[in-house]
Design a protein around this motif. Sequence first.
Motif, mmCIF file in Angstrom:
data_model
loop_
_atom_site.group_PDB
_atom_site.id
_atom_site.type_symbol
_atom_site.label_atom_id
_atom_site.label_comp_id
_atom_site.label_asym_id
_atom_site.label_seq_id
_atom_site.Cartn_x
_atom_site.Cartn_y
_atom_site.Cartn_z
ATOM 1 N N UNK A 154 29.586 49.329 67.015
ATOM 2 C CA UNK A 154 29.428 48.794 68.691
ATOM 3 C C UNK A 154 30.318 47.120 69.057
ATOM 4 N N UNK A 155 30.716 46.749 70.065
ATOM 5 C CA UNK A 155 31.599 45.180 70.040
ATOM 6 C C UNK A 155 30.044 44.707 70.525
ATOM 7 N N UNK A 156 29.759 43.375 70.025
ATOM 8 C CA UNK A 156 28.595 42.887 71.144
ATOM 9 C C UNK A 156 29.088 41.746 72.141
ATOM 10 N N UNK A 157 27.836 41.406 73.330
ATOM 11 C CA UNK A 157 27.851 40.504 74.010
ATOM 12 C C UNK A 157 28.807 39.535 73.880
ATOM 13 N N UNK A 158 29.425 39.472 75.136
ATOM 14 C CA UNK A 158 30.800 38.550 75.630
ATOM 15 C C UNK A 158 31.674 37.830 73.883
ATOM 16 N N UNK A 159 31.925 39.463 73.556
ATOM 17 C CA UNK A 159 33.244 39.214 72.039
ATOM 18 C C UNK A 159 34.296 38.347 72.779
ATOM 19 N N UNK A 160 35.196 39.080 73.850
ATOM 20 C CA UNK A 160 35.937 38.192 73.955
ATOM 21 C C UNK A 160 35.619 37.437 75.332
ATOM 22 N N UNK A 161 34.983 36.459 75.296
ATOM 23 C CA UNK A 161 34.845 35.854 76.812
ATOM 24 C C UNK A 161 35.892 34.951 76.829
ATOM 25 N N UNK A 162 36.614 35.009 77.979
ATOM 26 C CA UNK A 162 37.225 33.873 78.332
ATOM 27 C C UNK A 162 38.168 34.016 77.504
ATOM 28 N N UNK A 163 38.788 35.162 76.410
ATOM 29 C CA UNK A 163 40.267 35.454 76.297
ATOM 30 C C UNK A 163 41.383 35.172 77.671
ATOM 31 N N UNK A 164 41.489 34.407 77.756
ATOM 32 C CA UNK A 164 42.631 34.606 78.935
ATOM 33 C C UNK A 164 43.638 35.411 78.947
ATOM 34 N N UNK A 165 44.720 34.847 77.718
ATOM 35 C CA UNK A 165 45.352 35.198 76.848
ATOM 36 C C UNK A 165 45.888 37.097 76.658
ATOM 37 N N UNK A 166 44.505 37.494 76.263
ATOM 38 C CA UNK A 166 44.122 38.685 75.362
ATOM 39 C C UNK A 166 44.808 39.792 76.460
ATOM 40 N N UNK A 167 45.791 40.487 75.410
ATOM 41 C CA UNK A 167 46.757 41.740 75.631
ATOM 42 C C UNK A 167 46.126 42.913 75.192
ATOM 43 N N UNK A 168 45.665 43.257 73.825
ATOM 44 C CA UNK A 168 45.651 43.966 73.273
ATOM 45 C C UNK A 168 44.769 43.824 71.735
ATOM 46 N N UNK A 169 43.074 45.267 71.594
ATOM 47 C CA UNK A 169 42.485 45.123 71.339
ATOM 48 C C UNK A 169 42.450 46.286 70.417
ATOM 49 N N UNK A 170 42.363 46.353 69.335
ATOM 50 C CA UNK A 170 42.851 47.471 68.038
ATOM 51 C C UNK A 170 41.433 48.835 68.047
ATOM 52 N N UNK A 171 40.362 48.820 68.527
ATOM 53 C CA UNK A 171 38.912 48.869 68.460
ATOM 54 C C UNK A 171 38.548 50.754 67.223
ATOM 55 N N UNK A 172 37.899 50.426 66.806
ATOM 56 C CA UNK A 172 37.642 51.376 65.859
ATOM 57 C C UNK A 172 37.499 52.340 66.117
ATOM 58 N N UNK A 173 37.397 53.979 65.536
ATOM 59 C CA UNK A 173 37.995 55.429 66.012
ATOM 60 C C UNK A 173 36.626 55.914 66.560
ATOM 61 N N UNK A 174 35.191 55.281 65.979
ATOM 62 C CA UNK A 174 34.022 55.312 66.245
ATOM 63 C C UNK A 174 33.201 54.954 66.710
ATOM 64 N N UNK A 175 34.362 53.713 67.837
ATOM 65 C CA UNK A 175 32.863 52.936 68.180
ATOM 66 C C UNK A 175 32.129 53.630 69.713
ATOM 67 N N UNK A 176 31.136 53.315 69.496
ATOM 68 C CA UNK A 176 29.758 54.060 70.444
ATOM 69 C C UNK A 176 29.522 52.547 71.885
#
Length: 222
Positions: free
Chosen positions: A79-101
């Motif tokens: 589980x990727x929690x609330x506001x994990x990447x809030x205002x990451x203005x340059x974010x281009x890539x996120x590699x998530x777990x294969x079983x993210x729910x």
Amino acid sequence: MGDILYTKDKSVLLKYPPQKKATSYNVSSDVKQIAGNAFGDCANLQEVVVPDGVTGLGERVFANCVSLSKVTLSNQIKEVPERTFENCKCLLEVVLAEETSKIGNYCFTGCSSLLQLELPNTVSEFGRGAFFGCAALSSFEVPQKVTIIPAECFFECESLNDIVLNDGVKEIGDSAFQGAKNMESIIVPASVEKVGYSVFLNCDNLMVYGCTDVAKNAAQES
């Protein structure tokens, strides 16, 4: 481990100093949990790798990391929690777990450079405003297990022009696509039973296809 703050047994990373000049960081293999806001406001970080030993994140872990462009998460973080990447203005890539729910509330809000995001088919839940203000996001495919598009999910995703809703979607929340002004068409599956207010507000060029009467009414009201 320098000036990074941990619990006594080093199993929880509490705070990475915002003033550090390093542009990349690999979280220690000793760490099992990362506390809320642990990397918050780290303006110099561009890449972070969270190893597979880490099993959980607190809220707002990377909030306001304005230079962060890539994050690789542990394969144990479901589980990727609330506001994990809030205002990451340059974010281009996120590699998530294969079983993210689950993608939490406002998880990617303000990630204005994020062009695309590939989600595993295990994702079954989006939080409110999960992709709020992802202004560069141009295409998105909703995973098959997701049944609710929550309120404000794609609010002001101004570049979104290719959205695929799966056949199991049953509900579209208030203002889910409000301000997605580049959308020209959307196919709403017959499975949709409930549509909120202002779902397509300010989507001035949008044509709604293949939809139930309730979705048609929502489009007309917007």
